[in-house]
Design an enzyme around this catalytic site. Structure first.
Site, PDB file in Angstrom:
ATOM      1  N   GLY A 123      14.588  64.367  24.438  1.00 42.37           N
ATOM      2  CA  GLY A 123      15.626  64.302  25.470  1.00 42.37           C
ATOM      3  C   GLY A 123      15.473  65.382  26.528  1.00 42.37           C
ATOM      4  O   GLY A 123      15.968  65.230  27.645  1.00 42.37           O
TER       5      GLY A 123
ATOM      6  N   GLU B 115      13.127  63.946  28.950  1.00 41.80           N
ATOM      7  CA  GLU B 115      13.870  62.890  29.665  1.00 41.80           C
ATOM      8  C   GLU B 115      14.776  63.483  30.744  1.00 41.80           C
ATOM      9  O   GLU B 115      14.922  62.917  31.829  1.00 41.80           O
ATOM     10  CB  GLU B 115      14.701  62.074  28.668  1.00 41.80           C
ATOM     11  CG  GLU B 115      13.836  61.289  27.700  1.00 41.80           C
ATOM     12  CD  GLU B 115      14.663  60.510  26.697  1.00 41.80           C
ATOM     13  OE1 GLU B 115      15.156  61.141  25.739  1.00 41.80           O
ATOM     14  OE2 GLU B 115      14.842  59.305  26.881  1.00 41.80           O
TER      15      GLU B 115
ATOM     16  N   GLU C 178       9.955  61.478  19.529  1.00 41.65           N
ATOM     17  CA  GLU C 178      11.018  60.727  18.852  1.00 41.65           C
ATOM     18  C   GLU C 178      10.542  59.882  17.681  1.00 41.65           C
ATOM     19  O   GLU C 178      11.214  59.798  16.661  1.00 41.65           O
ATOM     20  CB  GLU C 178      11.760  59.824  19.863  1.00 41.65           C
ATOM     21  CG  GLU C 178      12.718  60.572  20.777  1.00 41.65           C
ATOM     22  CD  GLU C 178      12.085  61.088  22.051  1.00 41.65           C
ATOM     23  OE1 GLU C 178      10.840  61.162  22.130  1.00 41.65           O
ATOM     24  OE2 GLU C 178      12.841  61.429  22.978  1.00 41.65           O
TER      25      GLU C 178
HETATM   26  N1  CO8 Z   1      18.019  69.680  17.735  1.00 39.31           N
HETATM   27  C1  CO8 Z   1      18.700  70.587  17.024  1.00 39.31           C
HETATM   28  N2  CO8 Z   1      18.220  71.819  16.731  1.00 39.31           N
HETATM   29  C2  CO8 Z   1      17.009  72.130  17.200  1.00 39.31           C
HETATM   30  C3  CO8 Z   1      16.236  71.223  17.945  1.00 39.31           C
HETATM   31  C4  CO8 Z   1      16.790  69.932  18.226  1.00 39.31           C
HETATM   32  N3  CO8 Z   1      16.160  69.031  18.973  1.00 39.31           N
HETATM   33  N4  CO8 Z   1      15.048  71.807  18.263  1.00 39.31           N
HETATM   34  C5  CO8 Z   1      15.088  73.039  17.722  1.00 39.31           C
HETATM   35  N5  CO8 Z   1      16.261  73.232  17.077  1.00 39.31           N
HETATM   36  C6  CO8 Z   1      16.700  74.427  16.354  1.00 39.31           C
HETATM   37  C7  CO8 Z   1      15.975  74.578  15.036  1.00 39.31           C
HETATM   38  O1  CO8 Z   1      16.581  73.757  14.047  1.00 39.31           O
HETATM   39  C8  CO8 Z   1      16.123  76.060  14.778  1.00 39.31           C
HETATM   40  O2  CO8 Z   1      17.409  76.300  14.289  1.00 39.31           O
HETATM   41  P1  CO8 Z   1      17.614  77.353  13.049  1.00 39.31           P
HETATM   42  O3  CO8 Z   1      17.157  78.678  13.609  1.00 39.31           O
HETATM   43  O4  CO8 Z   1      19.081  77.292  12.797  1.00 39.31           O
HETATM   44  O5  CO8 Z   1      16.760  76.889  11.935  1.00 39.31           O
HETATM   45  C9  CO8 Z   1      16.060  76.662  16.171  1.00 39.31           C
HETATM   46  O6  CO8 Z   1      16.346  75.589  17.077  1.00 39.31           O
HETATM   47  C10 CO8 Z   1      14.692  77.207  16.518  1.00 39.31           C
HETATM   48  O7  CO8 Z   1      13.748  76.188  16.293  1.00 39.31           O
HETATM   49  P2  CO8 Z   1      12.431  76.388  15.406  1.00 39.31           P
HETATM   50  O8  CO8 Z   1      12.667  77.437  14.370  1.00 39.31           O
HETATM   51  O9  CO8 Z   1      12.007  75.028  14.932  1.00 39.31           O
HETATM   52  O10 CO8 Z   1      11.453  76.956  16.511  1.00 39.31           O
HETATM   53  P3  CO8 Z   1       9.849  76.864  16.516  1.00 39.31           P
HETATM   54  O11 CO8 Z   1       9.418  77.737  17.639  1.00 39.31           O
HETATM   55  O12 CO8 Z   1       9.302  77.101  15.174  1.00 39.31           O
HETATM   56  O13 CO8 Z   1       9.533  75.326  16.888  1.00 39.31           O
HETATM   57  C11 CO8 Z   1       9.784  73.287  18.154  1.00 39.31           C
HETATM   58  C12 CO8 Z   1       9.857  74.840  18.158  1.00 39.31           C
HETATM   59  C13 CO8 Z   1       8.356  72.827  17.960  1.00 39.31           C
HETATM   60  C14 CO8 Z   1      10.289  72.834  19.523  1.00 39.31           C
HETATM   61  C15 CO8 Z   1      10.688  72.733  17.028  1.00 39.31           C
HETATM   62  O14 CO8 Z   1      11.969  73.367  17.103  1.00 39.31           O
HETATM   63  C16 CO8 Z   1      10.914  71.259  17.104  1.00 39.31           C
HETATM   64  O15 CO8 Z   1      10.033  70.501  16.739  1.00 39.31           O
HETATM   65  N6  CO8 Z   1      12.114  70.813  17.551  1.00 39.31           N
HETATM   66  C17 CO8 Z   1      12.484  69.425  17.577  1.00 39.31           C
HETATM   67  C18 CO8 Z   1      11.800  68.704  18.716  1.00 39.31           C
HETATM   68  C19 CO8 Z   1      12.158  67.243  18.696  1.00 39.31           C
HETATM   69  O16 CO8 Z   1      11.832  66.512  17.799  1.00 39.31           O
HETATM   70  N7  CO8 Z   1      12.849  66.787  19.755  1.00 39.31           N
HETATM   71  C20 CO8 Z   1      13.263  65.432  19.900  1.00 39.31           C
HETATM   72  C21 CO8 Z   1      14.645  65.249  19.380  1.00 39.31           C
HETATM   73  S1  CO8 Z   1      15.169  63.565  19.362  1.00 39.31           S
HETATM   74  C22 CO8 Z   1      15.565  63.262  20.964  1.00 39.31           C
HETATM   75  O17 CO8 Z   1      15.489  64.097  21.814  1.00 39.31           O
HETATM   76  C23 CO8 Z   1      16.026  61.885  21.244  1.00 39.31           C
HETATM   77  C24 CO8 Z   1      16.631  61.770  22.631  1.00 39.31           C
HETATM   78  C25 CO8 Z   1      17.311  60.450  22.814  1.00 39.31           C
HETATM   79  C26 CO8 Z   1      18.607  60.420  22.098  1.00 39.31           C
HETATM   80  C27 CO8 Z   1      19.286  59.140  22.374  1.00 39.31           C
HETATM   81  C28 CO8 Z   1      20.744  59.158  21.949  1.00 39.31           C
HETATM   82  C29 CO8 Z   1      21.000  58.585  20.598  1.00 39.31           C
END
Ligand code: CO8
Length: 256
Positions: free
Chosen positions: A111, A114, A134
């Site tokens: 997102g 996006e 995603e």
């Molecule tokens: N949502 C919620 N929390 C998140 C997200 C996210 N997308 N991304 C990161 N965080 C949080 C982590 O859970 C973590 O929290 P905590 O410290 O409490 O454990 C904190 O942010 C820091 O993240 P990381 O420890 O994972 O940091 P890294 O540097 O190790 O990794 C990354 C960074 C690679 C970016 C990793 O955080 C990651 O892979 N994040 C998710 C990326 C992802 O998959 N994004 C797509 C999400 S789905 C989406 O966007 C769909 C959109 C359309 C929706 C339509 C409506 C229904």
């Protein structure tokens, strides 16, 4: 000046800077961010003195996607509603009369990418990482990413990114024309601001009209789009257009 919990709203002369501010969750988009983005857009739409909007993120991410923790408990109807709400918000951003620049300071995933796609153009820091992960979560993009990405970079490259979920760096994004410029990380905001300030000095009505005509015409058959261009071109022959042309002929700076 408006204040928010999940956004930082700043102004540099006539340039507005909106920064998503949930760094502890890498600026993931939850319902509160969408509520506040809509409030910010209400404000920007009415603030005639604002000429350009920059959208960016606090900390090491632009936006790492929709908030997975908030999203995971939704049922199919709630998820579709969330998708529509996000789509409408990003459409409002895209349809702002003023140019919108996304300054990608770090992760722009799901997102988050996006959101960036709804801007008129994107500048990336050398540290930016972009992708549509995603399908790794059993999802697809839901904020119009499937549609904007293919329109922007072409069907095959969009499908490649959407299906492989490859995370690309700024130079690959530049090659794909997903971003228009890449800057060293430390100067991303100053360089973006410089370009925004150049835009802010252009003839204000013409700037809005050229965005409107280009975007609107892009969705139209060519003949109809040409007609729209002629009509809008005609409308430029008002005080602003006369001042611009007179200033050129009189070898002086225009006063817009
Ligand atoms: N949502 C919620 N929390 C998140 C997200 C996210 N997308 N991304 C990161 N965080 C949080 C982590 O859970 C973590 O929290 P905590 O410290 O409490 O454990 C904190 O942010 C820091 O993240 P990381 O420890 O994972 O940091 P890294 O540097 O190790 O990794 C990354 C960074 C690679 C970016 C990793 O955080 C990651 O892979 N994040 C998710 C990326 C992802 O998959 N994004 C797509 C999400 S789905 C989406 O966007 C769909 C959109 C359309 C929706 C339509 C409506 C229904």
């Amino acid at each position: 000046m408006k204040t928010f919990n999940t956004l930082i709203f700043k102004q540099e002369e006539s340039v507005a800077i909106l920064s998503i501010n949930r760094p502890q969750a890498l600026n993931a988009l939850n319902s509160q961010v969408f509520d506040e983005l809509n409030e910010a857009l209400d404000y920007i739409e009415q603030a005639n003195y604002l000429k350009v909007l920059i959208i960016t993120g606090e900390g090491k991410a632009f936006v790492a996607g929709a908030d997975i923790a908030e999203m995971k408990n939704k049922n199919t109807h709630e998820a579709a509603d969330f998708s529509e709400r996000g789509q409408q918000t990003f459409l409002r951003l895209e349809n702002l009369k003023i140019p919108v620049i996304a300054a990608l300071n770090g992760f722009a995933l799901g997102g988050g990418l996006e959101l960036a796609l709804a801007a008129d153009f994107r500048f990336a820091s050398e540290k930016a990482k972009m992708g549509q992960p995603e399908v790794n979560l059993g999802l697809i993009p839901g904020f119009a990413g499937t549609q904007r990405l293919s329109r922007l970079i072409g069907l095959a490259d969009a499908l490649y990114l959407l299906t492989t979920t490859e995370t690309i760096d700024a130079n690959e994004a530049l090659r794909l024309k997903l971003v228009q410029k890449v800057f060293p990380h430390e100067v991303l905001m100053t360089e973006t601001l410089k370009i925004a300030q150049l835009l802010a000095q252009k003839a204000p009505n013409a700037l809005q009209k050229v965005k409107f005509t280009t975007r609107k015409g892009y969705e139209m058959p060519f003949a109809q789009a040409q007609k729209l261009e002629s009509e809008v071109f005609g409308s430029c022959f008002d005080a602003e257009g006369k001042e611009g042309m007179n200033a050129f002929l009189e070898k002086r700076k225009p006063k817009f």
